[in-house]
Design a protein around this motif. Structure first.
Motif, short mmCIF file in Angstrom:
data_model
loop_
_atom_site.label_atom_id
_atom_site.label_comp_id
_atom_site.label_asym_id
_atom_site.label_seq_id
_atom_site.Cartn_x
_atom_site.Cartn_y
_atom_site.Cartn_z
N PRO A 19 0.83 -1.21 0.00
CA PRO A 19 0.00 0.00 0.00
C PRO A 19 0.86 1.26 0.00
N LYS A 20 0.40 2.28 -0.71
CA LYS A 20 1.08 3.58 -0.76
C LYS A 20 2.51 3.46 -1.27
N GLY A 21 2.75 2.50 -2.15
CA GLY A 21 4.06 2.36 -2.75
C GLY A 21 5.12 1.78 -1.84
N GLN A 22 4.71 1.26 -0.68
CA GLN A 22 5.68 0.69 0.27
C GLN A 22 5.98 -0.76 -0.13
N ASN A 23 6.85 -0.93 -1.10
CA ASN A 23 7.17 -2.25 -1.60
C ASN A 23 8.16 -2.96 -0.68
N ARG A 24 8.01 -4.29 -0.59
CA ARG A 24 8.84 -5.10 0.30
C ARG A 24 9.64 -6.10 -0.52
N ARG A 25 10.93 -6.18 -0.28
CA ARG A 25 11.77 -7.17 -0.96
C ARG A 25 11.51 -8.55 -0.37
N VAL A 26 11.33 -9.52 -1.23
CA VAL A 26 11.07 -10.90 -0.79
C VAL A 26 11.80 -11.87 -1.70
N MET A 27 11.87 -13.11 -1.26
CA MET A 27 12.28 -14.21 -2.12
C MET A 27 11.00 -14.90 -2.56
N LEU A 28 10.72 -14.87 -3.85
CA LEU A 28 9.48 -15.43 -4.40
C LEU A 28 9.78 -16.77 -5.08
N ILE A 29 9.07 -17.81 -4.66
CA ILE A 29 9.27 -19.16 -5.20
C ILE A 29 7.90 -19.76 -5.50
N GLY A 30 7.79 -20.53 -6.57
CA GLY A 30 6.51 -21.17 -6.83
C GLY A 30 6.51 -22.07 -8.05
N HIS A 31 5.41 -22.79 -8.20
CA HIS A 31 5.22 -23.68 -9.35
C HIS A 31 4.66 -22.90 -10.53
N GLU A 32 5.15 -23.20 -11.71
CA GLU A 32 4.63 -22.61 -12.94
C GLU A 32 4.15 -23.73 -13.85
N LYS A 33 2.86 -23.68 -14.22
CA LYS A 33 2.27 -24.73 -15.07
C LYS A 33 2.35 -24.39 -16.56
N LEU A 51 -0.93 -10.83 1.29
CA LEU A 51 0.47 -11.14 1.60
C LEU A 51 1.11 -10.03 2.42
N SER A 52 0.84 -8.79 2.06
CA SER A 52 1.40 -7.66 2.81
C SER A 52 0.93 -7.67 4.25
N GLU A 53 -0.34 -7.96 4.46
CA GLU A 53 -0.88 -8.01 5.82
C GLU A 53 -0.23 -9.12 6.63
N GLU A 54 -0.07 -10.28 6.02
CA GLU A 54 0.53 -11.41 6.73
C GLU A 54 2.00 -11.15 7.07
N ASP A 80 3.43 -8.22 7.40
CA ASP A 80 3.47 -7.17 8.41
C ASP A 80 3.33 -7.78 9.81
N ALA A 81 2.43 -8.75 9.94
CA ALA A 81 2.19 -9.38 11.24
C ALA A 81 3.37 -10.21 11.71
N LEU A 82 4.18 -10.70 10.76
CA LEU A 82 5.31 -11.57 11.12
C LEU A 82 6.64 -10.82 11.19
N ALA A 83 6.65 -9.59 10.73
CA ALA A 83 7.91 -8.87 10.51
C ALA A 83 8.77 -8.75 11.75
#
Length: 319
Positions: free
Chosen positions: A107-121, A291-294, A296-299
């Motif tokens: 929200p409001k341009g507050q981007n968070r750096r993450v490691m993104l992993i997942g399955h691609e079909k 995802l942002s909400e979750e 934030d709660a774990l940060a």
């Protein structure tokens, strides 16, 4: 053009009629806008009522819809600056499982750096073959381990998007240690010193899903499924025929709603009317917000608390 599932035929007929009227109105002096608006309202109401009462087997069909958004769609819509990283440093690269650095749009341009992993079909015949229909091989899970360990070293939270019918069952995968790779990927999830949030965005099948979903927070999209085996596989074992897949899906409690009540997952992310495939951009925006909400709660939780939370979560399942 939208692909319709069997139970969507009444909606398909209405939308086909609407398309015909729109085409006719372009070359007709008679104003039929009110009739088109009436049918559009009727179609929207029918679509909403249909999706409000889906059976587990119908939800399975929606989770497998050929136009349902996959990993790359979410990477494009919900994240920025995705930088894919390849290879397991042992054997090779596996395009069924993708991952890399990314920025989660906040929200409001507050981007968070993450490691993104997942399955691609994949989204067409050529890309599905390229990505092996999202069925990961040992090198894919070993790549995931490498990326999770990298995230731990850099202090980046991990986000995984799970969408697989199961790990690749071919003999070459077994020869390269499929079971061991899945077990070590699950172990890597549980040992992560950083926050981890996993989302079942389509199918969450067997150990191939658990290897990327052993997080302290597990989310599911509204019409996704998560199970130890596919409904067809279960039916083949119990009844010796896959024709009983609908009964198996009902008995297995594969839907997000069932699994939320059983406390297997923590949160359901609502999909657009008619499923995620009808508006991938809206779906990605909703997922990004969740995802942002979750995260934030774990940060602010220390590493010891995160690891203990994961361990306790999975030890209590079924208790």
């Amino acid at each position: 053009m939208t692909s319709y599932l069997d139970f969507e035929k009444p909606v398909a007929q209405l939308e086909e009629r609407i398309a015909e009227l729109r085409s006719a109105s372009e070359n007709d002096e008679v104003d039929i806008s009110s009739e088109i608006a009436r049918l559009e309202t009727k179609s929207a109401d029918l679509l909403a009522s249909t999706y409000a009462s889906l059976t587990p087997w119908q939800k399975t069909q929606v989770a497998r819809h050929p136009e349902r958004p996959h990993f790359r769609d979410y990477a494009d819509f919900a994240f920025e600056e995705f930088m894919p990283l390849g290879g397991d440093r042992y054997f090779g690269d596996d395009l069924a499982i993708m991952g890399g650095f990314a920025k989660l749009k906040g929200p409001k341009g507050q981007n968070r750096r993450v490691m993104l992993i997942g399955h691609e079909k994949g989204n067409d015949t050529q890309s599905r073959i390229k990505h092996n229909f999202g069925m990961g091989k040992p090198e894919g899970y070993r790549k995931s381990i490498r990326l999770m360990e990298m995230a731990g070293r850099f202090g980046l939270p991990v986000v995984t998007l799970v969408d697989t019918s199961g790990a690749f069952p071919g003999i070459e995968a077994e020869e390269r240690g499929q079971a061991e790779a899945i077990a070590r990927s699950t172990e890597a999830c549980l040992a992560l010193p950083v926050p981890m949030v996993s989302v079942i965005v389509g199918e969450g099948g067997s150990g191939g899903a658990v290897a990327l979903a052993s997080a302290e927070r597990v989310l599911m999209l509204e019409h996704s499924i998560y199970s130890v085996i596919s409904p067809e596989g279960c039916a083949s074992i119990l009844w010796r025929t896959s024709d009983k897949a609908s009964e198996a899906a009902q008995a297995m409690k594969v839907t997000a709603q069932h699994l939320k009540r059983l406390k297997v997952i923590d949160r359901i992310v609502k999909e657009p009317a008619g499923g995620a495939h009808r508006d991938p951009a809206m779906m990605a925006a909703s997922l990004g917000k969740a995802l942002s909400e979750e995260l934030d709660a774990l940060a602010d939780l220390p590493s010891e608390t995160l690891i203990r939370t994961r361990e306790e979560r999975f030890l209590q399942l079924g208790g």
